[in-house]
Scaffold this motif. Structure first.
Motif, PDB file in Angstrom:
ATOM      1  N   GLY A 109      -4.946   5.891  54.537  1.00 38.95           N
ATOM      2  CA  GLY A 109      -6.013   6.557  55.083  1.00 38.95           C
ATOM      3  C   GLY A 109      -5.868   7.405  56.517  1.00 38.95           C
ATOM      4  O   GLY A 109      -6.709   8.085  57.085  1.00 38.95           O
ATOM      5  N   ASN A 110      -4.495   7.302  56.927  1.00 41.20           N
ATOM      6  CA  ASN A 110      -4.098   7.884  58.084  1.00 41.20           C
ATOM      7  C   ASN A 110      -3.521   9.194  57.902  1.00 41.20           C
ATOM      8  O   ASN A 110      -3.054   9.435  56.918  1.00 41.20           O
ATOM      9  CB  ASN A 110      -3.256   7.164  59.217  1.00 41.20           C
ATOM     10  N   GLU A 111      -3.378  10.117  59.034  1.00 41.71           N
ATOM     11  CA  GLU A 111      -2.478  11.105  58.890  1.00 41.71           C
ATOM     12  C   GLU A 111      -1.399  11.329  59.634  1.00 41.71           C
ATOM     13  O   GLU A 111      -1.115  10.251  60.802  1.00 41.71           O
ATOM     14  CB  GLU A 111      -3.165  12.322  59.519  1.00 41.71           C
ATOM     15  N   TRP A 112      -0.496  11.863  59.275  1.00 43.62           N
ATOM     16  CA  TRP A 112       0.905  11.873  59.968  1.00 43.62           C
ATOM     17  C   TRP A 112       0.854  12.234  61.383  1.00 43.62           C
ATOM     18  O   TRP A 112       1.505  11.897  62.201  1.00 43.62           O
ATOM     19  CB  TRP A 112       1.996  12.102  59.069  1.00 43.62           C
ATOM     20  N   GLN A 113       0.029  13.406  61.356  1.00 45.50           N
ATOM     21  CA  GLN A 113      -0.077  14.104  62.773  1.00 45.50           C
ATOM     22  C   GLN A 113      -1.638  14.489  63.067  1.00 45.50           C
ATOM     23  O   GLN A 113      -2.132  14.842  62.065  1.00 45.50           O
ATOM     24  CB  GLN A 113       0.844  15.251  62.987  1.00 45.50           C
ATOM     25  N   THR A 114      -1.770  15.007  64.177  1.00 48.57           N
ATOM     26  CA  THR A 114      -3.042  15.859  64.251  1.00 48.57           C
ATOM     27  C   THR A 114      -3.025  17.004  63.576  1.00 48.57           C
ATOM     28  O   THR A 114      -1.944  17.619  63.301  1.00 48.57           O
ATOM     29  CB  THR A 114      -3.409  15.759  65.794  1.00 48.57           C
ATOM     30  N   ILE A 115      -4.285  17.529  63.584  1.00 47.78           N
ATOM     31  CA  ILE A 115      -4.470  18.864  62.750  1.00 47.78           C
ATOM     32  C   ILE A 115      -3.761  20.051  63.461  1.00 47.78           C
ATOM     33  O   ILE A 115      -3.378  21.018  62.881  1.00 47.78           O
ATOM     34  CB  ILE A 115      -5.951  19.168  62.471  1.00 47.78           C
ATOM     35  N   TRP A 116      -3.636  19.782  64.837  1.00 47.75           N
ATOM     36  CA  TRP A 116      -2.942  20.910  65.590  1.00 47.75           C
ATOM     37  C   TRP A 116      -1.425  20.603  65.975  1.00 47.75           C
ATOM     38  O   TRP A 116      -0.816  21.376  66.787  1.00 47.75           O
ATOM     39  CB  TRP A 116      -3.749  21.219  66.972  1.00 47.75           C
ATOM     40  N   GLY A 117      -1.097  19.527  65.339  1.00 49.05           N
ATOM     41  CA  GLY A 117       0.406  19.179  65.533  1.00 49.05           C
ATOM     42  C   GLY A 117       0.653  17.886  66.538  1.00 49.05           C
ATOM     43  O   GLY A 117       0.145  17.614  67.462  1.00 49.05           O
ATOM     44  N   LYS A 118       1.643  17.139  65.892  1.00 47.51           N
ATOM     45  CA  LYS A 118       1.927  15.945  66.515  1.00 47.51           C
ATOM     46  C   LYS A 118       2.289  15.956  67.981  1.00 47.51           C
ATOM     47  O   LYS A 118       1.909  15.259  68.774  1.00 47.51           O
ATOM     48  CB  LYS A 118       2.909  15.048  65.722  1.00 47.51           C
ATOM     49  N   HIS A 119       3.211  17.021  68.266  1.00 45.53           N
ATOM     50  CA  HIS A 119       3.864  17.310  69.530  1.00 45.53           C
ATOM     51  C   HIS A 119       3.459  18.504  70.123  1.00 45.53           C
ATOM     52  O   HIS A 119       3.770  18.765  71.339  1.00 45.53           O
ATOM     53  CB  HIS A 119       5.580  17.417  69.180  1.00 45.53           C
ATOM     54  N   ASN A 120       2.201  18.943  69.906  1.00 46.15           N
ATOM     55  CA  ASN A 120       1.665  19.994  70.524  1.00 46.15           C
ATOM     56  C   ASN A 120       0.689  19.642  71.707  1.00 46.15           C
ATOM     57  O   ASN A 120       0.219  18.451  71.492  1.00 46.15           O
ATOM     58  CB  ASN A 120       0.854  21.027  69.615  1.00 46.15           C
ATOM     59  N   MET A 121       0.459  20.247  72.844  1.00 43.58           N
ATOM     60  CA  MET A 121      -0.340  19.991  73.858  1.00 43.58           C
ATOM     61  C   MET A 121      -1.640  19.761  73.097  1.00 43.58           C
ATOM     62  O   MET A 121      -2.223  20.567  72.294  1.00 43.58           O
ATOM     63  CB  MET A 121      -0.327  21.056  74.741  1.00 43.58           C
ATOM     64  N   ALA A 122      -2.939  19.102  74.036  1.00 43.50           N
ATOM     65  CA  ALA A 122      -3.784  18.794  73.448  1.00 43.50           C
ATOM     66  C   ALA A 122      -4.616  20.206  73.723  1.00 43.50           C
ATOM     67  O   ALA A 122      -5.719  20.412  72.947  1.00 43.50           O
ATOM     68  CB  ALA A 122      -4.420  17.919  74.476  1.00 43.50           C
ATOM     69  N   ARG A 123      -4.302  21.364  74.602  1.00 43.96           N
ATOM     70  CA  ARG A 123      -5.052  22.715  74.690  1.00 43.96           C
ATOM     71  C   ARG A 123      -4.864  23.358  73.277  1.00 43.96           C
ATOM     72  O   ARG A 123      -5.760  24.105  72.902  1.00 43.96           O
ATOM     73  CB  ARG A 123      -4.504  23.402  75.871  1.00 43.96           C
ATOM     74  N   TYR A 124      -4.128  22.700  72.218  1.00 44.79           N
ATOM     75  CA  TYR A 124      -3.967  23.623  71.198  1.00 44.79           C
ATOM     76  C   TYR A 124      -5.148  23.009  69.931  1.00 44.79           C
ATOM     77  O   TYR A 124      -5.212  23.649  69.109  1.00 44.79           O
ATOM     78  CB  TYR A 124      -2.684  23.480  70.344  1.00 44.79           C
ATOM     79  N   ARG A 125      -5.907  21.879  70.546  1.00 44.94           N
ATOM     80  CA  ARG A 125      -6.843  21.372  69.549  1.00 44.94           C
ATOM     81  C   ARG A 125      -8.016  22.464  69.194  1.00 44.94           C
ATOM     82  O   ARG A 125      -8.635  23.059  70.266  1.00 44.94           O
ATOM     83  CB  ARG A 125      -7.410  20.227  70.387  1.00 44.94           C
ATOM     84  N   GLY A 126      -8.125  22.811  68.169  1.00 38.04           N
ATOM     85  CA  GLY A 126      -9.121  23.763  67.818  1.00 38.04           C
ATOM     86  C   GLY A 126      -8.730  25.316  68.026  1.00 38.04           C
ATOM     87  O   GLY A 126      -9.463  26.287  67.438  1.00 38.04           O
ATOM     88  N   ALA A 127      -7.605  25.390  68.327  1.00 36.33           N
ATOM     89  CA  ALA A 127      -7.020  27.074  68.470  1.00 36.33           C
ATOM     90  C   ALA A 127      -5.875  27.236  67.722  1.00 36.33           C
ATOM     91  O   ALA A 127      -5.499  28.135  67.215  1.00 36.33           O
ATOM     92  CB  ALA A 127      -6.353  27.026  70.006  1.00 36.33           C
ATOM     93  N   TYR A 128      -5.330  25.776  67.107  1.00 33.52           N
ATOM     94  CA  TYR A 128      -4.155  26.271  66.258  1.00 33.52           C
ATOM     95  C   TYR A 128      -4.188  25.037  65.307  1.00 33.52           C
ATOM     96  O   TYR A 128      -4.232  23.954  65.603  1.00 33.52           O
ATOM     97  CB  TYR A 128      -2.561  25.934  66.954  1.00 33.52           C
ATOM     98  N   THR A 129      -3.754  25.346  63.876  1.00 34.62           N
ATOM     99  CA  THR A 129      -3.388  24.224  62.860  1.00 34.62           C
ATOM    100  C   THR A 129      -2.206  24.058  62.419  1.00 34.62           C
ATOM    101  O   THR A 129      -1.722  25.306  62.239  1.00 34.62           O
ATOM    102  CB  THR A 129      -4.564  24.266  61.942  1.00 34.62           C
ATOM    103  N   THR A 130      -1.877  23.121  61.875  1.00 34.52           N
ATOM    104  CA  THR A 130      -0.459  23.090  61.191  1.00 34.52           C
ATOM    105  C   THR A 130      -0.659  23.478  59.708  1.00 34.52           C
ATOM    106  O   THR A 130       0.307  23.855  59.097  1.00 34.52           O
ATOM    107  CB  THR A 130       0.112  21.693  61.292  1.00 34.52           C
ATOM    108  N   SER A 131      -1.724  23.571  58.996  1.00 33.49           N
ATOM    109  CA  SER A 131      -2.053  24.191  57.758  1.00 33.49           C
ATOM    110  C   SER A 131      -2.962  25.226  57.964  1.00 33.49           C
ATOM    111  O   SER A 131      -3.738  25.494  58.681  1.00 33.49           O
ATOM    112  CB  SER A 131      -2.743  22.861  57.110  1.00 33.49           C
ATOM    113  N   LYS A 132      -2.508  26.392  56.911  1.00 31.39           N
ATOM    114  CA  LYS A 132      -3.179  27.788  56.953  1.00 31.39           C
ATOM    115  C   LYS A 132      -4.741  27.375  56.311  1.00 31.39           C
ATOM    116  O   LYS A 132      -5.736  28.065  56.873  1.00 31.39           O
ATOM    117  CB  LYS A 132      -2.290  28.545  56.014  1.00 31.39           C
TER     118      LYS A 132
END
Length: 126
Positions: A85-108
């Protein structure tokens, strides 16, 4: 081995000699996260995040074995990749800065939003 500090030295350096437990920030956000996802608990996800060499891969494995969302486990019914039930990484990327939250996703075409992810962030203190 002489260059590796003793545990009491580490505790002294982080000024927590009276309480050697880990420092956990953000516990107050758990209730808000549960409220946001209360309509569909199977959409709740936890995912590791952090800079490189902070232990995010280990954290992902530890979450897989020790912290499972029963609603997502039931939804995926034993699927080896998502059965915990868990994800391997956050939707904005495991090693990306928190500022990318909501601005970038690892999936199209992500099938969930940033509000459905509770990031577990690791910070390494040199």
């Amino acid at each position: 081995w002489n260059s590796v500090p003793q545990w009491d030295t580490v505790l002294t350096n982080i000024h927590r000699t009276n309480d050697p437990s880990p420092i956990i920030y953000g516990l107050e956000t758990c209730e808000a996260f549960q409220r946001i996802t209360s309509d569909n608990p199977s959409q709740r996800r936890i995912a590791p995040a952090g800079l490189f060499n902070t232990g995010t891969n280990l954290l992902s494995v530890l979450l897989e074995y020790n912290c499972q969302n029963p609603h997502r486990v039931a939804k995926f019914n034993g699927n080896a990749k998502r059965g915990h039930g868990n994800e391997w990484q956050t939707i904005w990327g495991k090693h990306n800065m928190a500022r990318y939250r909501g601005a970038y996703t690892t999936s199209k075409k992500p099938n969930y939003s940033v509000d459905e992810v509770l990031p577990i962030v690791l910070v390494r203190n040199p």
